[in-house]
Design an enzyme around this catalytic site. Sequence first.
Site, PDB file in Angstrom:
ATOM      1  N   PRO A 130       0.769  -1.246   0.000  1.00  0.00           N
ATOM      2  CG  PRO A 130      -0.014  -0.963   2.176  1.00  0.00           C
ATOM      3  CD  PRO A 130       0.696  -1.938   1.285  1.00  0.00           C
ATOM      4  CB  CYS A 131       3.081   2.807  -2.473  1.00  0.00           C
ATOM      5  SG  CYS A 131       2.231   2.374  -3.994  1.00  0.00           S
TER       6      CYS A 131
END
Length: 169
Positions: A130-131
């Site tokens: 989850p950047c």
Amino acid sequence: MSITYLLTDSPVGPLRLVSDGEHLTGLFFAEHRHAPERAGTEVGLGEAPAVLREAVVQLADYFAGRRTDFDLPLAAEGTPFQQRVWALLRQIPYGRTRSYGQLAAELGQPGASRAVGLANGRNPLSIVVPCHRVVGADGSLTGYGGGAERKRALLDLERGSASVGDQLF
């Protein structure tokens, strides 16, 4: 190993899921900065490796609000530093954010926030790693490989601001 990819729809637009046959090696948006050329063979859902079929199921659950984390075999290519950053990204809780500076400090390199940002931007497994949960020090939305609108949509979805089932894009 044979590289294959599957195109699938999502509330944030089409996604390209890439596999080496055993692992998910890429998840890219249609207009994704730093996405590789379409190497490999396109497959349909019926002939896709099990990992790609499972990724489609888990992504559907994520977008429906039934999944907050992914349980897929992953194999992202990157430098040792990028791998360390990507591992930290997976530790950011669903619906929460961290700044680049916070991640740099967690790595024991408080002056490396720019390097963390560059590694974050090269993450080949968007959403799953989850950047989108990384923001500027002041909480502002900064660069995202899939575009700022998608970053906002994913964060809103996780915070419960998006209606479940509504098309975000």
